[in-house]
Design a protein around this motif. Structure first.
Motif, PDB file in Angstrom:
ATOM      1  N   ARG A 245      46.604  42.734  42.163  1.00 38.55           N
ATOM      2  CA  ARG A 245      45.832  42.187  41.166  1.00 38.55           C
ATOM      3  C   ARG A 245      45.205  41.068  41.434  1.00 38.55           C
ATOM      4  O   ARG A 245      44.124  40.794  40.906  1.00 38.55           O
ATOM      5  N   SER A 246      45.694  39.877  42.183  1.00 33.83           N
ATOM      6  CA  SER A 246      44.905  38.914  42.670  1.00 33.83           C
ATOM      7  C   SER A 246      43.790  39.060  43.137  1.00 33.83           C
ATOM      8  O   SER A 246      42.683  38.635  43.029  1.00 33.83           O
ATOM      9  N   ASN A 247      43.811  40.334  44.407  1.00 35.06           N
ATOM     10  CA  ASN A 247      42.484  40.558  44.861  1.00 35.06           C
ATOM     11  C   ASN A 247      41.423  41.161  44.241  1.00 35.06           C
ATOM     12  O   ASN A 247      40.096  40.862  44.264  1.00 35.06           O
ATOM     13  N   ILE A 248      41.878  42.076  43.019  1.00 37.89           N
ATOM     14  CA  ILE A 248      41.029  42.644  41.992  1.00 37.89           C
ATOM     15  C   ILE A 248      40.432  41.453  41.226  1.00 37.89           C
ATOM     16  O   ILE A 248      39.001  41.721  41.140  1.00 37.89           O
ATOM     17  N   MET A 249      41.245  40.538  40.878  1.00 34.34           N
ATOM     18  CA  MET A 249      40.650  39.536  40.070  1.00 34.34           C
ATOM     19  C   MET A 249      39.573  38.527  40.790  1.00 34.34           C
ATOM     20  O   MET A 249      38.429  38.399  40.440  1.00 34.34           O
ATOM     21  N   TRP A 250      39.745  38.224  41.836  1.00 35.54           N
ATOM     22  CA  TRP A 250      38.848  37.667  42.672  1.00 35.54           C
ATOM     23  C   TRP A 250      37.520  38.478  43.093  1.00 35.54           C
ATOM     24  O   TRP A 250      36.466  37.974  43.167  1.00 35.54           O
ATOM     25  N   CYS A 251      37.844  39.595  43.659  1.00 34.80           N
ATOM     26  CA  CYS A 251      36.744  40.459  43.701  1.00 34.80           C
ATOM     27  C   CYS A 251      35.809  40.530  42.566  1.00 34.80           C
ATOM     28  O   CYS A 251      34.683  40.638  42.545  1.00 34.80           O
ATOM     29  N   ALA A 252      36.457  40.468  41.365  1.00 32.99           N
ATOM     30  CA  ALA A 252      35.637  40.550  40.071  1.00 32.99           C
ATOM     31  C   ALA A 252      34.584  39.370  40.008  1.00 32.99           C
ATOM     32  O   ALA A 252      33.520  39.408  39.610  1.00 32.99           O
ATOM     33  N   THR A 253      35.497  38.151  40.181  1.00 30.79           N
ATOM     34  CA  THR A 253      34.748  37.000  40.225  1.00 30.79           C
ATOM     35  C   THR A 253      33.701  36.697  40.929  1.00 30.79           C
ATOM     36  O   THR A 253      32.559  36.645  40.668  1.00 30.79           O
ATOM     37  N   MET A 254      33.953  37.094  42.271  1.00 25.53           N
ATOM     38  CA  MET A 254      32.823  37.166  43.500  1.00 25.53           C
ATOM     39  C   MET A 254      31.740  38.081  43.025  1.00 25.53           C
ATOM     40  O   MET A 254      30.524  37.788  43.516  1.00 25.53           O
ATOM     41  N   GLY A 255      32.221  39.197  42.416  1.00 20.64           N
ATOM     42  CA  GLY A 255      31.190  40.382  42.196  1.00 20.64           C
ATOM     43  C   GLY A 255      29.899  39.966  41.547  1.00 20.64           C
ATOM     44  O   GLY A 255      28.788  40.678  41.536  1.00 20.64           O
ATOM     45  N   LEU A 256      30.042  38.854  40.522  1.00 19.80           N
ATOM     46  CA  LEU A 256      28.613  38.312  39.885  1.00 19.80           C
ATOM     47  C   LEU A 256      28.785  37.209  39.681  1.00 19.80           C
ATOM     48  O   LEU A 256      28.262  36.649  38.572  1.00 19.80           O
TER      49      LEU A 256
END
Length: 388
Positions: A245-256
């Motif tokens: 879940r932490s990786n998903i959250m940081w992927c999301a932030t980095m994503g845009l």
């Protein structure tokens, strides 16, 4: 990296299990009057509302609340928030929730002291904001939009059947600080979790599918896509897998947050189509993106064939032995579609409430654009028919 750029980001990120402990110190930097913006009941059920209110009271803040923000935030809600800001002389807008809550809070900030109609000025005409704005900060509870670290705001005008996005000035409207604790995403319903994942994936692809140069950002985008695929599969098995879940959250932030877009040609037509789908059906944003994306990419892939081949091989690990470039590219798109089905996302527009009669209206009202292929309303209609 053939395109020049300047980059500076104003948002301070607090990430991790103890991230909320930084809120009291941050509150000291702002005046007494706080507008607390949130969704419906989830932050009250999981106890986050009580924790934040306790911190606000301990800091001596006067709190005004705006609750019930929809997953596709309404212009009427934006106007109500703007009224509360003016009447209560609000010093800080604290958004607690997912991207929709944060998007709405940015719109409120821009609209509160706007002279004239904020919708026409800031969303339709995309005018620069010259009036006073109110600082925005966020406590994130759902990963997807990256609104916690960008200046974007997407708002739906129900009366006009328009869903429009506005990217405000980065330094003016990005959250001053954002608190990201992956544990807050554990209680998000599965449909919202998978919708958020699809939204992140779409952000990454829409930045990736553009240009023919050798750009460092493309390598970074591929890496984040691989991380997101791996973490998403783990989170499906165990929604409380902190690492996933932490990786998903940081992927999301980095994503845009603009880092991955530096020196990149981009194509945001999928988002433009989905915005109008959402205006007509109110379907979850990421779900709509996941339905549209494979059909759109099948429609345009021959115009950017080398990048689609690279995508298939580097992201989806298509071997390609004995296959033509077109076959490799199409296999990559097929695996993308299969991944969305693996997540549990519907496959057709019918499943999210679109009717056949809506399709020409959605196509006509979509902002045309595109990257490798320039799209017009007739092209968009063909894409919609292909995923109906």
């Amino acid at each position: 990296m053939i395109h020049d750029f300047t980059f500076c980001h104003p948002t301070k990120i607090y990430f991790g299990k103890k991230a909320l402990e930084n809120l009291p110190a941050e509150l000291n930097n702002y005046g007494k009057n706080i507008l607390l913006v949130y969704g419906k009941n989830s932050i009250k059920k999981n106890g986050l509302y009580d924790r934040i209110m306790e911190m606000l009271r301990a800091a001596g803040k006067n709190v005004v609340e705006l609750s019930g923000i929809n997953s596709n935030p309404r212009y009427t809600q934006l106007l109500e928030g703007a009224r509360l800001v003016r009447e209560n002389n609000v010093d800080l807008i604290l958004a607690v929730g997912g991207g929709s809550v944060i998007d709405c809070s940015k719109g409120i900030s821009a609209a509160a002291y706007c002279e004239g109609d904020p919708w026409e000025r800031y969303y339709v005409n995309q005018e620069p904001v010259t009036n006073k704005v109110v600082p925005v900060a966020s406590v994130l509870t759902m990963a997807g939009t990256a609104s916690e670290m960008n200046s974007g705001s997407v708002i739906t005008n129900e009366e006009q059947k328009l869903k429009l996005g506005r990217v405000y000035d980065l330094e003016m409207m990005s959250p001053r600080f954002s608190i990201l604790n992956p544990e807050y995403t554990y209680t998000v319903p599965k449909i919202q979790m998978i919708s958020g994942i699809a939204d992140v994936f779409s952000h990454l692809m829409e930045q990736y599918f553009g240009g023919e140069d050798d750009c460092t950002s493309d390598y970074l985008l591929e890496g984040v896509m691989l991380s997101l695929i791996n973490a998403s599969r783990k989170a499906l098995i165990n929604p409380e897998d902190y690492e996933a879940r932490s990786n998903i959250m940081w992927c999301a932030t980095m994503g845009l947050n603009k880092i991955l877009a530096l020196s990149k040609e981009q194509d945001w037509e999928v988002h433009m189509i989905e915005h109008q789908l959402g205006a007509y059906t109110d379907c979850p944003h990421g779900v709509g993106l996941a339905i549209i994306s494979p059909a759109y990419y099948r429609y345009i892939y021959t115009y950017g064939l080398p990048k689609f081949v690279r995508y298939a091989q580097n992201v989806w690990k298509v071997d390609g032995k004995g296959m033509t470039d077109e076959e490799i590219a199409l296999e990559g798109i097929r695996r993308l579609e299969s991944f969305f089905r693996e997540l549990g996302i519907p496959a057709t527009l019918r499943e999210v409430g679109a009717t056949e009669e809506m399709l020409p209206l959605i196509a006509k009202s979509t902002i045309p654009g595109g990257g490798y292929r320039q799209m017009e309303a007739a092209d968009i209609l063909e894409v919609l028919k292909a995923c109906y």
